[in-house]
Each structure stands twice: as C-alpha cells, then as structure tokens.
Design a protein around this motif. Structure first.
Motif, mmCIF file in Angstrom:
data_model
loop_
_atom_site.group_PDB
_atom_site.id
_atom_site.type_symbol
_atom_site.label_atom_id
_atom_site.label_comp_id
_atom_site.label_asym_id
_atom_site.label_seq_id
_atom_site.Cartn_x
_atom_site.Cartn_y
_atom_site.Cartn_z
ATOM 1 N N VAL A 1 72.362 -7.722 44.444
ATOM 2 C CA VAL A 1 72.688 -6.297 44.320
ATOM 3 C C VAL A 1 71.481 -5.507 44.802
ATOM 4 N N GLU A 2 71.662 -4.736 45.871
ATOM 5 C CA GLU A 2 70.579 -3.968 46.472
ATOM 6 C C GLU A 2 70.958 -2.495 46.571
ATOM 7 N N HIS A 3 70.022 -1.699 47.054
ATOM 8 C CA HIS A 3 70.310 -0.288 47.336
ATOM 9 C C HIS A 3 69.738 0.061 48.696
ATOM 10 N N SER A 4 70.337 1.054 49.349
ATOM 11 C CA SER A 4 69.833 1.477 50.650
ATOM 12 C C SER A 4 70.358 2.865 50.977
ATOM 13 N N SER A 5 69.842 3.423 52.043
ATOM 14 C CA SER A 5 70.433 4.641 52.600
ATOM 15 C C SER A 5 71.804 4.311 53.169
ATOM 16 N N VAL A 6 72.733 5.261 53.085
ATOM 17 C CA VAL A 6 74.088 5.008 53.562
ATOM 18 C C VAL A 6 74.123 4.736 55.061
ATOM 19 N N ASP A 7 73.088 5.172 55.790
ATOM 20 C CA ASP A 7 73.056 4.970 57.239
ATOM 21 C C ASP A 7 72.336 3.684 57.642
ATOM 22 N N THR A 8 71.761 2.974 56.682
ATOM 23 C CA THR A 8 71.022 1.748 57.013
ATOM 24 C C THR A 8 71.463 0.595 56.115
ATOM 25 N N VAL A 9 72.763 0.488 55.868
ATOM 26 C CA VAL A 9 73.282 -0.596 55.040
ATOM 27 C C VAL A 9 73.073 -1.918 55.771
ATOM 28 N N PRO A 10 72.561 -2.957 55.100
ATOM 29 C CA PRO A 10 72.348 -4.244 55.765
ATOM 30 C C PRO A 10 73.644 -4.798 56.372
ATOM 31 N N ALA A 11 73.496 -5.474 57.499
ATOM 32 C CA ALA A 11 74.672 -5.970 58.219
ATOM 33 C C ALA A 11 75.433 -7.029 57.430
ATOM 34 N N ASP A 12 74.740 -7.717 56.506
ATOM 35 C CA ASP A 12 75.410 -8.792 55.762
ATOM 36 C C ASP A 12 75.970 -8.325 54.418
ATOM 37 N N ALA A 13 76.092 -7.016 54.213
ATOM 38 C CA ALA A 13 76.660 -6.501 52.966
ATOM 39 C C ALA A 13 78.141 -6.840 52.876
ATOM 40 N N ASN A 14 78.573 -7.350 51.725
ATOM 41 C CA ASN A 14 79.987 -7.640 51.499
ATOM 42 C C ASN A 14 80.713 -6.453 50.884
ATOM 43 N N ILE A 15 80.055 -5.763 49.957
ATOM 44 C CA ILE A 15 80.629 -4.595 49.293
ATOM 45 C C ILE A 15 79.596 -3.476 49.322
ATOM 46 N N VAL A 16 80.039 -2.270 49.671
ATOM 47 C CA VAL A 16 79.175 -1.095 49.640
ATOM 48 C C VAL A 16 79.744 -0.110 48.626
ATOM 49 N N VAL A 17 78.929 0.294 47.683
ATOM 50 C CA VAL A 17 79.320 1.264 46.662
ATOM 51 C C VAL A 17 78.654 2.584 47.007
ATOM 52 N N CYS A 18 79.442 3.634 47.184
ATOM 53 C CA CYS A 18 78.877 4.937 47.545
ATOM 54 C C CYS A 18 79.762 6.048 47.010
ATOM 55 N N GLN A 19 79.238 7.271 47.031
ATOM 56 C CA GLN A 19 80.034 8.423 46.614
ATOM 57 C C GLN A 19 81.095 8.731 47.664
ATOM 58 N N ARG A 20 82.173 9.353 47.217
ATOM 59 C CA ARG A 20 83.333 9.556 48.086
ATOM 60 C C ARG A 20 82.981 10.288 49.372
ATOM 61 N N VAL A 21 82.129 11.318 49.267
ATOM 62 C CA VAL A 21 81.824 12.127 50.448
ATOM 63 C C VAL A 21 81.008 11.350 51.479
ATOM 64 N N LEU A 22 80.473 10.197 51.094
ATOM 65 C CA LEU A 22 79.683 9.399 52.014
ATOM 66 C C LEU A 22 80.460 8.205 52.559
ATOM 67 N N SER A 23 81.735 8.088 52.203
ATOM 68 C CA SER A 23 82.487 6.882 52.533
ATOM 69 C C SER A 23 82.616 6.666 54.043
ATOM 70 N N GLU A 24 82.831 7.739 54.810
ATOM 71 C CA GLU A 24 82.983 7.578 56.253
ATOM 72 C C GLU A 24 81.687 7.104 56.883
ATOM 73 N N ARG A 25 80.556 7.643 56.429
ATOM 74 C CA ARG A 25 79.266 7.186 56.948
ATOM 75 C C ARG A 25 79.031 5.731 56.579
ATOM 76 N N ALA A 26 79.467 5.348 55.381
ATOM 77 C CA ALA A 26 79.311 3.957 54.952
ATOM 78 C C ALA A 26 80.144 3.033 55.827
ATOM 79 N N ARG A 27 81.352 3.453 56.179
ATOM 80 C CA ARG A 27 82.215 2.610 57.015
ATOM 81 C C ARG A 27 81.622 2.428 58.407
ATOM 82 N N LYS A 28 80.986 3.477 58.934
ATOM 83 C CA LYS A 28 80.346 3.351 60.239
ATOM 84 C C LYS A 28 79.128 2.431 60.158
#
Length: 622
Positions: free
Chosen positions: A400-427
């Motif tokens: 379980v790690e944390h990061s900026s929504v724009d620099t999520v590690p490539a090997d992440a299986n699940i990303v938990v973020c606030q709703r307004v950041l979901s599109e940035r997380a998907r990118k």
C-alpha cells in the motif's frame, strides 16, 4: 482465480495497451477511408502514408504502452525496441498481436533486471548502467522477436484468419453473437475486441480496405434495442425513466456498459441482443460490409466515421436491424418481468466487476494499492498509512503506497482517489482498477475494498503461508521531523474555510517552512479537491507547482474545538503541511495511529494541554 476473472483481467490489460493509442487507429482509419483507391477522395500520395502507419507506428505505440504498463518508462523503451524485431521477422504481417505480446514481456524483463541490480549499482555508474541495460536487453529481445515471436504470431494470425474464412464460407459468422453478447455483459468485451477481432480486422483491412471483424462487438444496435424496450414497456417507473438517458450515453457516447444492468436485472433479456447481433452480422456478411478501422468507443459516431463512403447506408441499416430485432425480442421479456430495481442491478454490476478485479489482486501475491491525491503528500499519505495498518494482518502480501495522481506507478493494481481526480487517475494508470472516494479516512468505498480484499477464500491461505514483512529501516540520511509547541495552536475560534487554510499557511510561514506564495497554493489545492479527509481532520497543503515555495519540511496544527465548516463537515484538527522530502510522513503516521484510538482523537479535538499534544504527535504518548 476463475476463468472469467482471468479473462476480465486479460481484457483490461489489453485495453490498457490499445485504448491510449486509439487516436493512431482513427488517423489510419480516416486516411484509409479517404485516400485509398476505393476511398472518398482517392489520392496515391496520401494513401502511401497508411502502410508505414499500420506496419510500424501502431505496433510500436502498442508495444511501448505495454512495456510501460509492466516496466515503467524504461519498459516503454524496451518494448518499442523489441517489437521492431517482430516486425522485421514477419514483414508481410501486421504485428499487432506481436506488439501485445512483446511489449509487456520486454517491460517485465527490464523490471526483473532492475530488481536484480537494486543495491548493486556502483555509485556514479547509474546512468551508464541504465542506458546500456535497456539498449542491450532491447537488442536481445528484438533478436528474439525476429527469430521466434514474429513467425509464431504470423502462424497464430493465419490460423485465426483460416477460422474466419471457414465461418464465412459456411455462413456461420452470425453464430459468433452467441458468445459476444454474454461476454460483453461479463466484461470480457475488451478481451474479444482488442485481443482477437482487431488483429484479424487489421489483416483483412490491409488487403481489402475494410473488415467485418471491426463491427462484431462495436455495433451499438443490440444494446439500443434492449434500452428502448425498457424505455417504453418497463413497469417500474424509475427504471423506465432512466432508460432514455442510458440510450444517449450508449448510442452516442459508445459506453456499452450502461445497458449491462438492464440485462442483469432480467437475465432472459440477453436473448434479445444475441439475436439482434446475429441478424446484423448476417446482413453485414450478405452485403460485404465492413469498417476501415476499429470503432472505439462503440458509438454510432465512431461506427459511421470508420465506414467506407460506399458502405455508410449499408452499415447504418445493419445497426438499425440489430436495434429493431433486439427491441422486438426484448419487449415481451421486459413486459412480463416482475417490477425491476435498476439501482439493485447497477449495484450487482458494480459488485461483479469490482469483486472480480479485487479477486485478481487476492490471487496475486504482492499486489499494489496506491492512494493518490493531487500532490501525493498529505491526504493520500494518511489514507495509505491507515489502510495499510488496517489490512496488513489479513493481507501482508499487499503493498500500500501513496503518490501524486499524475505519477501513479505503472505496476499499480488498484488506485484509490477522490472522485474529481478519477479521470486523471485513469490516464496515469490505465490498467489499474480505480476506486473513487469522498474522503480518505472513513469512506464506505474503503470498507467495501477492505471487505473484498480480506473476505475472499485465498486471503486465508496467504495469511498462513506469507510471513509479515519486516519493517522497512529508516534511511540514515533522512532526518526525523520534530513537532514543537510553537507549531501548535489550540482553542481557536471558528473561522471560514478559506481563512482557516490561510491561517494554517501563515503559521507555516511564521515557522520558516514556506514563503508567502505557498499560502495561495494551499487555497488553490482546496479548490481542486477538498483538503478535508474525514473524522474531523483537514490537511491543507500546496499544489505540486508550489514546491519551490517550500523552504523546509514542516507540520503545524491548529485546533478548532467548535469546528470549521468544510461542505457540511466540521474540521476540528487542521494540520498544515509543507514537504520537501518524506520527513512529514512520520507525523502523519502518528496521526493515523491516533485515529485508531477514538478516545485520543476526541481528546485532541478539545484539549488545552499542548505538551500532551506534542508527545502524542511525536509518538511518545497515547
């Protein structure tokens, strides 16, 4: 892990490679539709662009994305190098399938090499080893692609093409709908579309300029027929009223998942899209219809845009046939069903998709969950720490790690973020499951995630067989952050939300942690996503762009016994954060420990004993 879950994960991974590069498919599709000999505006010079795009650009883009998903930026480079070997080894075959295989494999090889070299690279040789390792391994993989992967993928594609020819010869193509429509409802559409139909479609389109394979899964007609039946004949008013909006989203937006709940609430309805698609495929086969490139997403706009000039009307008729037949069959099934609950069916769909994806992590030792916020410094760090502490006993294998929504590690299986950041997380993490929340501490979605990850049968096996990892040592060169009485203000009178954040920034300025511009960045950060994280706690901090205004790492606390209003929630404890490195994480970890003890948390919201607060935040008292 079940077969369905495995295929769902496989399809999602394929989608993660293909979807970011759909623009290249569209560009190639339009060039083909417009400028080939049978196109709208035949032009030999412009038509010559289509060959290199199809043979080189698209496979390299897909392989690079696949390498990135498994090996990060270095994997991206290795994947691009490696697939060129596949292309050269099979010059007469479009190496899309080779790219989907070689790209992720190259990324994995780079990742394994990096793990092997971890801690072994001599100081000062990092850049030399990084560059030479990618170059040498990429060269070897390209050679492997030339000798093995290219010819093997050519053989596989030839077999698949032969199967298609048999189906066409014996007029059996419509039978594919029996598998396609149920697979879509089970979220296997990406595995079918991007893994099988698109590679075959590209091979056909290269020869004839069009392919029926692009139409099999993308046709929006079958789903429209189902939704129209619910729109006019469903007895449940709520479900009937929701159907028109779903039609617009499905038909024009191409989001086919929108009609899945309407099938799940009455499984017999699946007969309608199956027969509707069978009728459409029969029509397309009879008329020799096809698209010039993949229609993704499967909207009527993309479907017609990828239609050759002489096939627009034919293809449109096929969509209408699918919708009409599907509607006719769905009407009696919808009218005869008991009063439906679309909310319950939607929840069932979310649970099917979410549980399947959570099960994939449960059955994959060493899965990674990333909590992401705008800056990756405050709320996500606390959320990750608290969730890690919560789940580590049941699932010690998970990271379980944390990061900026724009620099999520490539090997992440699940990303938990606030709703307004979901599109940035998907990118940022196209292959990861996105879990959206309102706050990082007490959101119901976190409870659901915890339950999905701990109540699956395989979790018990992991508890018995996987030892808990030893605590990570603190690097000797990472200074500890101390919080003093001067960093704390207690018993403050209520103020407005923005003023509260500005006062927190002013205290950071006073303590020499930041310069004045950081205060405005803290306010801007709250406008982007609320700094309130739940349980009476807010953590204002600046945006990524404001890091230059940070003089030194610091954490300050302001206590508002009566609370400050954050969109109807009351923040009693406001922790202002300025971080240059990771020193502030120790204080956040202590805050998370406090959250586990309700009595300590409640006392901190009203206490007047500043020394006690200092001891608690320093981890010296409870």
């Amino acid at each position: 892990m079940s077969v369905r879950e495995g295929l769902s994960k496989f399809g999602k991974f394929l989608s993660g490679m293909v979807m970011p590069n759909i623009g290249a498919f569209i560009a190639w599709g339009f060039l083909t539709a417009l400028f080939i000999e049978t196109g709208w505006l035949p032009n030999e010079q412009f038509a010559s662009i289509t060959g290199p795009m199809l043979s080189y650009l698209i496979p390299i883009l897909i392989a690079a994305q696949g390498g990135y998903l498994t090996g990060g930026d270095r994997g991206r480079i290795a994947g691009a190098i490696a697939v060129v070997g596949c292309i050269a080894g099979a010059p007469d075959t479009t190496m899309l399938m080779g790219a989907m295989a070689m790209g992720p494999f190259a990324g994995w090889v780079i990742k394994m090499f990096d793990r092997l070299m971890e801690g072994r690279t001599p100081a000062g040789f990092e850049m030399l080893i990084d560059n030479f390792s990618v170059g040498i391994l990429g060269m070897l993989l390209a050679m492997l692609g030339y000798v093995v992967i290219g010819p093997v993928m050519t053989t596989i594609l030839a077999v698949l093409m032969g199967g298609v020819q048999i189906l066409v010869q014996y007029s059996l193509m419509p039978l594919l709908a029996i598998f396609i429509e149920p697979a879509k409802v089970l979220f296997l559409n990406n595995a079918l579309n991007h893994g099988i139909f698109t590679p075959i479609g590209i091979a056909q389109a290269e020869e004839t300029g069009r392919s029926i394979m692009y139409m099999l899964e993308a046709n929006p007609g079958p789903g429209v027929g189902v939704l129209l039946a619910y729109c006019f004949f469903c007895r449940d008013a709520k479900t009937r009223q929701s159907a028109p909006g779903a039609i617009i989203i499905h038909f024009f937006g191409g989001i086919h998942e929108i009609y899945f709940p309407y099938v799940l609430m009455n499984p017999k309805v699946i007969i309608a899209p199956i027969v509707g698609n069978m009728a459409a495929i029969a029509w397309f086969s009879l008329t020799g219809a096809g698209l010039t490139s993949a229609a993704s997403p499967g909207s009527i706009i993309a479907f017609l845009s990828m239609s050759p000039s002489d096939m627009i009307l034919t293809n449109l008729i096929g969509v209408l046939i699918a919708a009409g037949v599907s509607f006719a069959i769905a009407v009696p099934l919808v009218r005869s069903m008991q009063v439906a609950d679309i909310d319950q069916a939607s929840q069932q769909m979310r649970e099917m998709k979410g549980t399947a994806e959570a099960a994939v992590i449960s059955d994959t030792e060493g899965g990674k969950i990333v909590f992401a916020c705008d800056a990756g410094m405050g709320s996500s760090a606390m959320g990750a720490t608290r969730f890690r502490n919560r789940i580590k006993a049941e699932r010690p294998d998970l990271t379980v790690e944390h990061s900026s929504v724009d620099t999520v590690p490539a090997d992440a299986n699940i990303v938990v973020c606030q709703r307004v950041l979901s599109e940035r997380a998907r990118k940022s993490a196209p292959s990861a499951q996105i879990v959206t929340i309102d706050n990082f501490l007490d959101d119901p979605a976190l409870d659901s995630l915890y339950k999905a990850l701990t109540q699956l049968s395989h979790a018990a096996e992991l508890i018995e067989t996987t030892p808990a990892p030893a605590p990570e040592p603190v690097a000797e060169d990472r200074p500890s952050l101390t919080i003093t009485a001067d960093d704390i203000q207690l018993g403050l009178a209520p103020v407005g939300r923005e003023q509260c954040i500005r006062d927190s920034g002013a205290l950071l300025v006073k303590r020499g942690c930041v310069s004045e511009p950081y205060i405005d960045a803290m306010v801007e950060r709250d406008r982007l996503t609320s700094v309130y994280i739940g349980m009476g706690i807010a953590i204002p901090h600046g945006t990524n762009e404001a890091k230059e205004a940070v003089e030194k790492t610091g954490v300050v606390l302001q206590q508002y016994p009566e609370g400050v209003d954050f969109d109807g929630e009351r923040a009693n404890l406001v922790f202002g954060i300025a971080g240059r490195g990771e020193e502030h994480l120790e204080v956040l970890a202590n805050i998370c420990r406090i959250l586990e003890d309700e009595a300590v948390l409640e006392k901190m919201k009203t206490t007047t004993d500043k020394d006690w607060v200092v001891r608690v935040l320093s981890g010296k008292d409870a």
